[in-house]
Scaffold this active site. Sequence first.
Site, PDB file in Angstrom:
ATOM      1  N   GLU A  94      -0.037  10.300   1.739  1.00  0.00           N
ATOM      2  CA  GLU A  94       0.506   9.976   0.520  1.00  0.00           C
ATOM      3  C   GLU A  94      -0.314  10.377  -0.731  1.00  0.00           C
ATOM      4  O   GLU A  94      -1.423  10.179  -0.476  1.00  0.00           O
ATOM      5  CB  GLU A  94       1.070   8.757   0.219  1.00  0.00           C
ATOM      6  CG  GLU A  94       2.285   8.298   1.260  1.00  0.00           C
ATOM      7  CD  GLU A  94       2.510   6.878   1.025  1.00  0.00           C
ATOM      8  OE1 GLU A  94       3.445   6.377   1.737  1.00  0.00           O
ATOM      9  OE2 GLU A  94       2.158   6.263  -0.146  1.00  0.00           O
ATOM     10  N   CYS A 131      -4.194   8.992  -7.038  1.00  0.00           N
ATOM     11  CA  CYS A 131      -4.650   8.261  -5.784  1.00  0.00           C
ATOM     12  C   CYS A 131      -4.609   8.979  -4.603  1.00  0.00           C
ATOM     13  O   CYS A 131      -3.448   9.366  -4.410  1.00  0.00           O
ATOM     14  CB  CYS A 131      -3.549   6.797  -5.671  1.00  0.00           C
ATOM     15  SG  CYS A 131      -3.990   5.869  -4.376  1.00  0.00           S
ATOM     16  N   CYS A 171      -5.406   4.524   9.485  1.00  0.00           N
ATOM     17  CA  CYS A 171      -6.565   3.730   9.432  1.00  0.00           C
ATOM     18  C   CYS A 171      -6.874   3.063  10.653  1.00  0.00           C
ATOM     19  O   CYS A 171      -5.975   2.303  11.239  1.00  0.00           O
ATOM     20  CB  CYS A 171      -6.621   2.936   8.150  1.00  0.00           C
ATOM     21  SG  CYS A 171      -8.027   2.266   7.752  1.00  0.00           S
ATOM     22  N   CYS A 207      -6.443  -4.040   8.485  1.00  0.00           N
ATOM     23  CA  CYS A 207      -6.393  -5.118   7.642  1.00  0.00           C
ATOM     24  C   CYS A 207      -4.783  -5.629   7.799  1.00  0.00           C
ATOM     25  O   CYS A 207      -3.928  -4.754   7.918  1.00  0.00           O
ATOM     26  CB  CYS A 207      -6.600  -4.703   6.408  1.00  0.00           C
ATOM     27  SG  CYS A 207      -8.411  -4.208   6.025  1.00  0.00           S
ATOM     28  N   CYS A 235      -1.796  -4.513   5.386  1.00  0.00           N
ATOM     29  CA  CYS A 235      -1.676  -3.189   5.036  1.00  0.00           C
ATOM     30  C   CYS A 235      -0.842  -2.444   6.033  1.00  0.00           C
ATOM     31  O   CYS A 235      -1.164  -2.271   7.248  1.00  0.00           O
ATOM     32  CB  CYS A 235      -3.311  -2.702   4.979  1.00  0.00           C
ATOM     33  SG  CYS A 235      -3.140  -0.720   4.801  1.00  0.00           S
ATOM     34  N   GLY A 290      -6.114   5.219   4.342  1.00  0.00           N
ATOM     35  CA  GLY A 290      -7.429   5.508   5.132  1.00  0.00           C
ATOM     36  C   GLY A 290      -8.485   4.520   4.346  1.00  0.00           C
ATOM     37  O   GLY A 290      -8.554   4.507   3.333  1.00  0.00           O
ATOM     38  N   GLU A 291      -9.662   4.598   5.284  1.00  0.00           N
ATOM     39  CA  GLU A 291     -10.860   3.842   4.865  1.00  0.00           C
ATOM     40  C   GLU A 291     -11.912   5.305   4.457  1.00  0.00           C
ATOM     41  O   GLU A 291     -12.331   5.740   5.292  1.00  0.00           O
ATOM     42  CB  GLU A 291     -11.511   3.186   5.871  1.00  0.00           C
ATOM     43  CG  GLU A 291     -12.790   2.736   5.664  1.00  0.00           C
ATOM     44  CD  GLU A 291     -13.123   2.093   4.026  1.00  0.00           C
ATOM     45  OE1 GLU A 291     -12.475   1.073   3.641  1.00  0.00           O
ATOM     46  OE2 GLU A 291     -14.053   2.592   3.496  1.00  0.00           O
ATOM     47  N   SER A 331     -12.811   3.260  -2.979  1.00  0.00           N
ATOM     48  CA  SER A 331     -12.583   1.905  -2.591  1.00  0.00           C
ATOM     49  C   SER A 331     -12.804   1.792  -0.979  1.00  0.00           C
ATOM     50  O   SER A 331     -12.308   2.570  -0.332  1.00  0.00           O
ATOM     51  CB  SER A 331     -10.832   1.582  -2.930  1.00  0.00           C
ATOM     52  OG  SER A 331     -10.598   0.396  -2.468  1.00  0.00           O
ATOM     53  N   LEU A 350     -11.989  -7.237  -1.416  1.00  0.00           N
ATOM     54  CA  LEU A 350     -12.560  -8.530  -0.992  1.00  0.00           C
ATOM     55  C   LEU A 350     -11.409  -9.243   0.078  1.00  0.00           C
ATOM     56  O   LEU A 350     -11.801  -9.944   0.872  1.00  0.00           O
ATOM     57  CB  LEU A 350     -13.000  -9.022  -2.434  1.00  0.00           C
ATOM     58  CG  LEU A 350     -14.265 -10.189  -2.025  1.00  0.00           C
ATOM     59  CD1 LEU A 350     -15.229  -9.687  -1.227  1.00  0.00           C
ATOM     60  CD2 LEU A 350     -14.469 -10.871  -3.539  1.00  0.00           C
ATOM     61  N   HIS A 351     -10.270  -9.864  -0.883  1.00  0.00           N
ATOM     62  CA  HIS A 351      -9.332 -10.218  -0.344  1.00  0.00           C
ATOM     63  C   HIS A 351      -9.430 -11.800  -0.037  1.00  0.00           C
ATOM     64  O   HIS A 351      -8.417 -12.576   0.598  1.00  0.00           O
ATOM     65  CB  HIS A 351      -8.499  -9.457   0.810  1.00  0.00           C
ATOM     66  CG  HIS A 351      -8.228  -7.870   0.494  1.00  0.00           C
ATOM     67  ND1 HIS A 351      -7.438  -7.746  -0.651  1.00  0.00           N
ATOM     68  CD2 HIS A 351      -8.792  -7.189   0.936  1.00  0.00           C
ATOM     69  CE1 HIS A 351      -7.421  -6.493  -0.801  1.00  0.00           C
ATOM     70  NE2 HIS A 351      -8.109  -5.870   0.002  1.00  0.00           N
ATOM     71  N   ASN A 367       2.432  -5.681  -1.427  1.00  0.00           N
ATOM     72  CA  ASN A 367       3.623  -5.224  -1.226  1.00  0.00           C
ATOM     73  C   ASN A 367       4.110  -5.502   0.331  1.00  0.00           C
ATOM     74  O   ASN A 367       3.484  -4.914   1.213  1.00  0.00           O
ATOM     75  CB  ASN A 367       3.469  -3.738  -1.351  1.00  0.00           C
ATOM     76  CG  ASN A 367       3.415  -3.284  -2.839  1.00  0.00           C
ATOM     77  OD1 ASN A 367       4.075  -3.578  -3.496  1.00  0.00           O
ATOM     78  ND2 ASN A 367       2.352  -2.643  -3.023  1.00  0.00           N
ATOM     79  N   CYS A 427       2.822   1.703  -1.361  1.00  0.00           N
ATOM     80  CA  CYS A 427       1.791   2.590  -0.958  1.00  0.00           C
ATOM     81  C   CYS A 427       1.546   2.362   0.631  1.00  0.00           C
ATOM     82  O   CYS A 427       1.354   1.215   1.196  1.00  0.00           O
ATOM     83  CB  CYS A 427       0.428   2.288  -1.463  1.00  0.00           C
ATOM     84  SG  CYS A 427      -0.757   3.701  -1.562  1.00  0.00           S
TER      85      CYS A 427
END
Length: 390
Positions: free
Chosen positions: A92, A105, A112, A116, A119, A168-169, A200, A223-224, A300, A343
Site C-alpha cells: 500500500e 506514506c 514484515c 508487532c 500491527c 514493512g520495517e 520510521s 516506541l509504544h 486501528n 493501514c
Amino acid sequence: MSPTNLLQFDRAGLVDWFAAHGEKPFRARQVFRWMHQRGVADFADMSDLAKPLRAWLRDAARLESLPVLAEQRSRDGTVKWLFDVGAGDAVETVFIPEAQRNTLCVSSQAGCAMACRFCSTGAQGFSRNLTTAEILAQLWQAEFNMRTSLGLAAGERAISNVVMMGMGEPLQNYSALVPALRSMLDDDGYGLSRRRVTVSTSGVVPMIDRLAADCPVALAVSLHAPNDALRDDLVPLNRKYPLAELLDACERYLVHAPRDFITFEYCMLDGVNDAPEHARQLVHLLRDRIPCKFNLIPFNPFPQSGLARSPAGRMAAFAQILLDAGFVTTVRKTRGDDIDAACGQLAGDVQDRIRRKPGRAGTSSVVPPQTIIPIRVETASPTTHLSNLD
Ligand code: SAH
Ligand code: SF4
C-alpha cells in the site's frame, strides 16, 4: 539480455550504469531528470537526447511501473493505492493532503517479520524485501498521478513529504532503502529536504547508526511502551535491542539528524499501554535525555488482534501528562475514513484474490498506469494516517 529497470538507480548508480555502456555522466543526469522531475517514461519523449541514445535506451532500458490493483479516493483528498509486486504480494501507498504539506506514506517490504502485536502487516508475516525500484516507483507513480489529478502547473510538485511508514520495517531492507532515499533527496530527482523525508523504525539499532552515517533523514521511532517488559511483548524486536540501547542510538542519531528531535510514535491500546502511569514512565525515561515529540496513534483494530483502541478521554489524559512535562504531543488525525480499513489491512484482505489472478501485468510506458482491477473492500474502521508529523 533483458532491459534494465532504471528506477533501481540513484543518480550515482545511473551514472555508473551509463559509464559501463560508454555513455557520459551528463547523459545519465538528463535521463534522471526526465524520469523523476517530469515523469516521462518513454525514452522517445526525452527530446534533448540524441536519437541514437534514445534508440539504444529503448532496447536496453525500461521504467517499470507497478500495476495498480486498487485505487481509492477519500472525500478528504486522501488517496490510497494497492500495488501488485508480483507472486501474490501487494503493498500500500497513501497520499495524505494537508494545508501545509502533502505527504506520501511508502512501503518498504511485502509483509514484515517484526511481528508487532498491534500491527496487521506484522500478522501477515514476512514475504520479501521490496527492491529500490519498487520503493521508488511508489513515489514516482503517486507524484505524477497526483500532479495530473490536482491539475498542477508544469514544475509544481504534488508531494512535499515522504514517510517510510507503510508496510514493512525500512531498516530491515537497508540496502534497497538508501538509494531510494537518495533519489528522493536529489535535486535532479524529487528535491525533498532531509527534514521532509522520515524513516520510521521499530528500533533496528545498528541500522539507525548506519542511516546516520549514510543518509541522515528525519527519524521516527515506534516506541509504544515505556518499559522493557511491556515493549518486549508489543514489539518483539525489543528483546534484541532493549530500550536502553535504542535510546542510546537515538541520542547518537541526533548528532547527524536534519531535525533536532526524534519523533516517538505510540499506538494507544486500551488497557495495555495507555494508563497515566505509562505516560509518567515515559516522562521519566525521556525528559532531560532525548529532545523528542510524541505522536499518539489511535489503534486501528483488525480481526484476531485481541486489542482495542483507547477511548478518547484516556488518550487525552495520557497526552496531557506528556504536554505538562513539556513534550510536544499530537494525537494522529483520522484521515480517509470513508475509503477503507486501516493501514496494512487492505493488502491482507485482497491477498487471496491476487494469488488467483493470472501473471503480472506487463510494463507500462505511461505514468501513472491505468491497470486498475476493482476490488471490494470490507470497511472495518477509520483509517488513521500520519498527520501532525512536523
Ligand atoms: N515498521 C516501521 C514502519 C511502518 S509501521 C515501524 O514500525 O515504525 C508505521 C507506524 O504505524 C508504526 O508506528 C506502527 O507502530 C504503527 N501501526 C502499526 N499497526 C498499527 C495499528 N493497527 N494501528 C495504529 N498504528 C499502527
Ligand atoms: Fe513491522 Fe512496523 Fe508492523 Fe512492527 S509495526 S510489524 S515493524 S510494520
